[in-house]
Scaffold this active site. Structure first.
Site, mmCIF file in Angstrom:
data_model
loop_
_atom_site.group_PDB
_atom_site.id
_atom_site.type_symbol
_atom_site.label_atom_id
_atom_site.label_comp_id
_atom_site.label_asym_id
_atom_site.label_seq_id
_atom_site.Cartn_x
_atom_site.Cartn_y
_atom_site.Cartn_z
ATOM 1 N N GLY A 1 0.814 -1.208 0.000
ATOM 2 C CA GLY A 1 0.000 0.000 0.000
ATOM 3 C C GLY A 1 0.848 1.258 0.000
ATOM 4 O O GLY A 1 1.009 1.893 1.046
ATOM 5 N N SER B 1 1.000 3.555 -3.288
ATOM 6 C CA SER B 1 0.378 4.543 -4.170
ATOM 7 C C SER B 1 -0.979 5.003 -3.642
ATOM 8 O O SER B 1 -1.740 4.220 -3.063
ATOM 9 C CB SER B 1 0.203 3.971 -5.576
ATOM 10 O OG SER B 1 1.449 3.709 -6.174
ATOM 11 N N SER C 1 -1.181 -4.185 -6.085
ATOM 12 C CA SER C 1 -1.052 -5.536 -6.632
ATOM 13 C C SER C 1 -1.550 -6.573 -5.635
ATOM 14 O O SER C 1 -1.315 -6.456 -4.430
ATOM 15 C CB SER C 1 0.411 -5.828 -6.983
ATOM 16 O OG SER C 1 0.924 -4.859 -7.862
ATOM 17 N N GLU D 1 12.941 -3.631 -4.597
ATOM 18 C CA GLU D 1 11.960 -3.855 -5.657
ATOM 19 C C GLU D 1 12.532 -3.554 -7.030
ATOM 20 O O GLU D 1 12.304 -4.291 -7.994
ATOM 21 C CB GLU D 1 10.729 -2.985 -5.404
ATOM 22 C CG GLU D 1 9.652 -3.133 -6.461
ATOM 23 C CD GLU D 1 8.429 -2.285 -6.174
ATOM 24 O OE1 GLU D 1 7.406 -2.473 -6.864
ATOM 25 O OE2 GLU D 1 8.493 -1.421 -5.279
#
Length: 401
Positions: A136, A138, A170, A254
């Site tokens: 969480g 964006s 996602s 990432e």
């Protein structure tokens, strides 16, 4: 940089390859699986069982400490693991791999910043697939501008009361919990007063809504938090108001997430494009005979080889204890650009009829059309291309901004 694997890594390769040949369902090896990955509840349950079987056989979190459910192997073994998983077309990456966000992003972050209790209680459940995590970060008004987030978390005794919205999340449909950034001090500077918080998505006040994309997929979602009460104990990673440092580390992980496996995975995608170019005719001859098509294929293949070398470089530097930091933005920019180029090439080979839905190969080429629609978002995931170029210019090249 060492481009060779050790004998122990090659032994592990043989071991995991045998297991994958026996355990990966045949339908997962077909490109069509990418289109159908949202799937039914039965498909979801099959993937959950497969993740559990992977954990039980010692192929989950291979480079994590054994005390937390891993194998305690080095980064070279991890590279071989990712490479072989991608080669077998096993569902381990974003969107397909149910445990991906936990194993690839949250796990390494907890190993560095988590408390002893968090490591003992959370990490084994990530690897076993008992807890599916989503990310969480964006928000509707702060996507690339992550420091501009507005989801708030005010302190009320031993809980943080969370209000706000996250989006483009996602695995939101399937997740049990979320690792999120929330603003705990609205008066602080932009990159201060932010806390890295773990949120149980079954708590009262949490509402999850899927987002349908132009590709027809639902792997993203948006989440609404209405006075959600999250206990401070066990759910704050690092310190309250100091979550920006935790987030920066997670983003560096990432952006450099396994370029070696991406090299193999994107190589599959390029092979699919080449197969289509041999089959589809343009101007009376196979598309692959056109010089422009052949040039674009060669450029994609060269970029893939560059991605492979970047992967070996990253593996070597991590093994030496180096922090990749801003250099991870170079890898992220490269892999997102390369995958988009492969998808665009596939779309051009299909032509207008293919984009409108007519499949010139009886249904076998639909995945090329789907990829063209889907991978455009890859330039945004982990930070837009513009953000990566800014980081490279500022932190690597020392250019004035």
């Amino acid at each position: 940089m060492d481009l060779r694997y050790s004998s122990s890594a090659e032994r592990f390769r043989r071991e995991i390859r045998r297991w994958l040949e026996e355990s990966v369902p045949a339908q997962w090896r077909q490109p069509r699986f990418w289109i159908d990955r949202d799937g039914s509840e039965e498909s979801l349950e099959l993937r959950r069982r497969w993740e559990k079987d992977r954990f039980d056989n010692g192929f989950a979190g291979v480079d994590w400490p054994a005390e937390f459910g891993g194998r305690g192997a080095d980064h070279e073994i991890r590279a071989v693991h990712d490479e072989e998983m991608a080669r077998a077309r096993a569902p381990i990456g974003p969107f397909l791999g149910l445990t991906y966000l936990g194993t690839a992003l949250l796990g390494p972050t907890l190993l560095r910043y988590g408390s002893d209790v968090q490591k003992r209680t959370i990490l084994p459940r990530i690897l076993s697939g008992d807890t599916i995590w989503c990310q969480g970060f964006s928000e509707p008004e702060s996507g690339s501008d992550l420091a501009g987030l507005s989801t708030s978390a005010r302190r009320d005794g031993d809980v943080l009361v969370v209000s706000g919205q996250k989006t483009w999340t996602s695995l939101a449909r399937h997740a049990d919990a979320m690792f999120a950034l929330v603003r705990t001090d609205p008066a602080a500077a932009r990159r201060r007063g932010i806390t890295f918080l773990l949120i149980d998505l079954t708590l009262p006040g949490v509402h999850v809504r899927p987002i349908r994309q132009m590709s027809g997929s639902h792997e993203f979602g948006e989440e609404f938090f209405d006075e959600v009460r999250v206990p401070v104990d066990g759910n704050v990673v690092g310190r309250i108001d100091d979550g920006w440092a935790v987030a920066r580390y997670l983003l560096s992980v990432e952006r450099n997430a396994s370029p070696i496996s991406q090299y193999v995975e994107f190589g599959h995608e390029l092979d699919d494009v080449i197969a289509a170019a041999r089959h589809i005719r343009k101007d009376g001859r196979p598309a692959i005979e056109h010089p422009q098509i052949r040039t674009r294929i060669a450029r994609c293949r060269a970029d893939l080889e560059l991605l492979r070398v970047r992967g070996y470089d990253a593996m070597t530097r991590v093994a030496q204890g180096q922090d990749l930091g801003a250099d991870a933005s170079v890898t992220k920019l490269l892999w997102s650009r390369t995958r988009l180029a492969i998808a665009d090439l596939g779309a051009d080979i299909l032509g207008v009829d293919g984009q409108l839905g007519a499949d010139p190969d009886g249904g076998r080429l639909g995945h090329l059309r789907w990829r063209h629609l889907h991978v455009r978002g890859q330039r945004i995931a982990g930070g837009t291309a513009q953000i990566q170029r800014t980081i490279i210019a500022r932190d690597l090249l020392g250019l004035p901004l």
